[in-house]
Design a protein around this motif. Structure first.
Motif, PDB file in Angstrom:
ATOM      1  N   ASN A 105       0.693  -1.197   0.122  1.00 23.90           N
ATOM      2  CA  ASN A 105       0.073   0.258   0.111  1.00 23.90           C
ATOM      3  C   ASN A 105       1.221   1.075   0.278  1.00 23.90           C
ATOM      4  N   SER A 106       1.869   1.412  -1.341  1.00 21.87           N
ATOM      5  CA  SER A 106       2.547   2.491  -1.387  1.00 21.87           C
ATOM      6  C   SER A 106       1.580   3.819  -1.850  1.00 21.87           C
ATOM      7  N   TYR A 107       2.120   5.219  -1.446  1.00 23.61           N
ATOM      8  CA  TYR A 107       1.484   5.949  -1.266  1.00 23.61           C
ATOM      9  C   TYR A 107       1.798   6.631  -2.776  1.00 23.61           C
ATOM     10  N   PHE A 108       1.045   7.041  -3.600  1.00 21.93           N
ATOM     11  CA  PHE A 108       1.156   7.325  -4.986  1.00 21.93           C
ATOM     12  C   PHE A 108       1.986   8.275  -5.524  1.00 21.93           C
ATOM     13  N   PRO A 109       2.462   9.535  -5.094  1.00 26.39           N
ATOM     14  CA  PRO A 109       3.798  10.196  -5.215  1.00 26.39           C
ATOM     15  C   PRO A 109       4.875   9.366  -5.086  1.00 26.39           C
ATOM     16  N   ASP A 110       5.065   8.487  -4.137  1.00 24.21           N
ATOM     17  CA  ASP A 110       6.478   7.820  -3.962  1.00 24.21           C
ATOM     18  C   ASP A 110       6.013   7.001  -5.228  1.00 24.21           C
ATOM     19  N   THR A 111       5.063   6.356  -5.287  1.00 20.09           N
ATOM     20  CA  THR A 111       5.506   5.578  -7.126  1.00 20.09           C
ATOM     21  C   THR A 111       5.646   6.347  -8.286  1.00 20.09           C
ATOM     22  N   ASN A 112       5.261   7.783  -8.044  1.00 15.65           N
ATOM     23  CA  ASN A 112       5.348   8.217  -9.335  1.00 15.65           C
ATOM     24  C   ASN A 112       7.165   8.737  -9.334  1.00 15.65           C
ATOM     25  N   GLY A 147       1.000   1.389 -14.723  1.00 13.77           N
ATOM     26  CA  GLY A 147       2.308   1.644 -14.985  1.00 13.77           C
ATOM     27  C   GLY A 147       2.558   1.748 -16.697  1.00 13.77           C
ATOM     28  N   ASN A 148       3.436   1.040 -16.772  1.00 16.62           N
ATOM     29  CA  ASN A 148       3.880   1.003 -18.792  1.00 16.62           C
ATOM     30  C   ASN A 148       2.924  -0.218 -19.082  1.00 16.62           C
ATOM     31  N   ARG A 149       2.121   0.415 -20.504  1.00 17.27           N
ATOM     32  CA  ARG A 149       1.218  -0.213 -20.690  1.00 17.27           C
ATOM     33  C   ARG A 149       1.712  -2.077 -21.520  1.00 17.27           C
ATOM     34  N   TYR A 174      -5.735  -4.181 -16.600  1.00 17.76           N
ATOM     35  CA  TYR A 174      -4.431  -2.978 -16.756  1.00 17.76           C
ATOM     36  C   TYR A 174      -5.041  -1.424 -16.284  1.00 17.76           C
ATOM     37  N   LEU A 175      -5.213  -1.285 -15.391  1.00 16.63           N
ATOM     38  CA  LEU A 175      -5.779   0.192 -15.104  1.00 16.63           C
ATOM     39  C   LEU A 175      -5.451   1.798 -15.311  1.00 16.63           C
ATOM     40  N   GLY A 176      -4.254   1.871 -15.869  1.00 24.68           N
ATOM     41  CA  GLY A 176      -3.211   2.737 -16.084  1.00 24.68           C
ATOM     42  C   GLY A 176      -1.916   3.312 -16.021  1.00 24.68           C
ATOM     43  N   ASN A 177      -2.067   4.658 -16.122  1.00 23.47           N
ATOM     44  CA  ASN A 177      -0.456   4.766 -16.327  1.00 23.47           C
ATOM     45  C   ASN A 177       0.086   4.954 -15.229  1.00 23.47           C
ATOM     46  N   GLY A 178       1.228   5.583 -14.497  1.00 20.29           N
ATOM     47  CA  GLY A 178       1.882   5.921 -13.661  1.00 20.29           C
ATOM     48  C   GLY A 178       1.438   4.889 -12.016  1.00 20.29           C
ATOM     49  N   SER A 179       1.627   5.746 -11.507  1.00 18.85           N
ATOM     50  CA  SER A 179       0.723   5.287 -10.465  1.00 18.85           C
ATOM     51  C   SER A 179      -1.024   4.771 -10.210  1.00 18.85           C
ATOM     52  N   TYR A 354      -4.533   9.424 -15.614  1.00 21.50           N
ATOM     53  CA  TYR A 354      -4.246   7.800 -15.735  1.00 21.50           C
ATOM     54  C   TYR A 354      -5.055   7.176 -16.916  1.00 21.50           C
ATOM     55  N   GLU A 355      -5.679   7.602 -17.413  1.00 19.40           N
ATOM     56  CA  GLU A 355      -6.527   7.848 -18.107  1.00 19.40           C
ATOM     57  C   GLU A 355      -7.508   5.874 -18.154  1.00 19.40           C
TER      58      GLU A 355
END
Length: 472
Positions: A105-112, A147-149, A174-179, A354-355
């Protein structure tokens, strides 16, 4: 075994990591797990079924070299510094095109940040929310990767095989880009906070407000789970209320402290919703009530000095009517809680690029995850019919469900007020509904006040432009 190439790797062989890796092995993939604790590495192999390609190791070099390329490996370690430390230890052994998945459960800015750092090394990084707890990890979770599609295609066969299934469809996409994945899981957890608070308030109304026995309340939740409010959280509530303490013979729930803990995902959801200017009142108040629970000593003093109204017992003639009204009120509030969270996802998707496809989000939440519920199929259908739906309350089917139950919702809130039982999440859910459907709100007065004391200006309804008035 030592010379073979494994399909998938796991870093962190605690209960969640070990269970998920064994789940992957059960579906025909060869797996290797890394943990610095030799006992955990050994436990992985000991728990694996005979004949399955499962290996545990304490050596980073052995772990990485045994994975087939491009390597796919997941981290299931505590969020924060532990994730960065694990990445730092792995990167020197990886090659361009390899994929690291953070399943915590990482905070999304850390993932970015981690995506950018690893892209510079030609490595792919995925933030993937996983919901379902220990049992879900072992037998089928809901998984939310972002992440990367193109890189996702390396992961898709594994994830679709091990995810929970609803109508034969895997609860992963697959949900979308980045975080995107971590963000969707964060909002999932915020909705979870809200629904848990709604269930707790309903339980409190039954117990303290209406004087129902433990056995009656347990029966109610068990019966409700066969109705339109069917959900994992209602189901486990019925099971919890049935449990007897082995030491005292009392119902165990009555012996558990009312000081609720939290790990922060609900708070993150509320904080980010405020950043995005998305109203999220049911989740906000759920976080607040966990904070309130920590003031135990003060609450004990207040209970002695601030008397609550007397609680007359309902006649048996009225009781069954009230039970139905309570179920309708809970369902009303649950639907509005999902609605709030999905608005946040819609706005966040546009803000962070995110799309997201909200139909896909609802679809993968239908099974495996903590907030799975029967109503998620109706929610999925709402977004399938209108992908641009701004709010679930505007969907004709869900809107009618709310309208049918609004009078019962008001009756329940009035009952709580009369009995002095705090039901802020139920109240707030109703207020959200009333505010959203109000063509006019009294914020015109707030705009005038802001202009009076701070010259913040305002807009008019009868002509365009920005205005300021010398009020005094």
């Amino acid at each position: 075994m030592n010379t073979m190439e494994f399909d998938f790797g796991m870093v962190g062989l605690g209960v969640m990591g070990r269970n998920l890796l064994l789940n992957i092995a059960d579906h025909g993939f060869s797996v290797v797990g890394l943990d610095l604790d030799p006992q955990k590495a050994a436990a992985l192999e000991a728990e694996a079924d005979k004949g399955k390609a499962v290996k545990g190791t304490t050596s980073i070099q052995e772990f990485v070299s045994s994975l087939q390329k491009p390597r796919a490996l997941m981290l299931l370690v505590p969020a924060g510094k532990a994730v960065d430390a694990a990445i730092a230890s792995l990167v020197p052994h990886l090659e361009p095109g390899d994929i690291i998945i953070d399943g915590g459960n990482s905070y999304f800015p850390d993932t970015n940040r981690r995506i950018v750092e690893l892209e510079a090394k030609n490595l792919h990084f995925f933030g993937m929310g996983i919901s379902g707890g220990e049992k879900g990890a072992r037998f089928g979770p809901s998984m939310m990767p972002g992440g990367n599609r193109q890189a996702y295609e390396r992961l898709r066969p594994v994830f679709e095989a091990v995810a929970a299934k609803v109508d034969g469809e895997p609860c992963v996409a697959y949900l979308g880009n980045g975080s995107a994945g971590n963000y969707v899981k964060m909002v999932h957890n915020g909705i979870e906070y809200g629904i848990m608070q709604l269930i707790a308030e309903t339980y409190d109304l039954l117990k303290r407000g209406l004087g129902r026995s433990d056995e009656e309340i347990q029966r109610i939740f068990e019966e409700w789970n066969g109705s339109e409010v069917h959900s994992f959280l209602v189901e486990i509530t019925a099971q919890i209320l049935k449990k007897t303490d082995e030491l005292t013979g009392q119902k165990l729930v009555n012996l558990i402290s009312d000081w609720a803990k939290q790990k922060g995902t609900g708070k993150w959801t509320s904080q980010n919703a405020m950043d995005l200017q998305v109203p999220l009142p049911t989740v906000d108040i759920a976080v607040t009530m966990r904070d309130m629970s920590a003031y135990k000593e003060e609450r004990v003093l207040a209970a002695q000095s601030l008397a609550i109204p007397s609680n007359p017992t309902e006649s048996s003639e009225n009781w069954y009517v009230l039970e139905e009204q309570l179920r309708n009120a809970f369902y009303f509030a649950m639907l509005t809680t999902y609605a709030q969270g999905l608005v946040q996802l819609r706005v966040a998707s546009a803000t962070y690029d995110y799309e997201l496809d909200l139909q896909e989000v609802a679809k993968i939440w239908r099974g495996g995850c903590i907030i799975r519920a029967a109503c998620l199929e109706d929610i999925r259908q709402a977004f399938a019919t209108n992908p641009a739906l701004p709010n679930l309350l505007l969907d004709p089917t869900i809107g009618q469900e709310l309208l049918k139950r609004q009078e019962d919702m008001r009756t329940v809130v009035k009952l709580a007020i009369d009995r002095g039982i705090p039901v802020p999440a139920l109240m707030t859910s109703l207020a959200y509904f009333d505010a959203y459907r109000s063509e006019t709100l009294p914020t015109n007065l707030i705009q005038a006040q802001r202009d009076y004391f701070g010259a913040h200006t305002y807009e008019r309804t009868d002509q365009p432009g920005i205005f300021h008035t010398q009020w005094d």
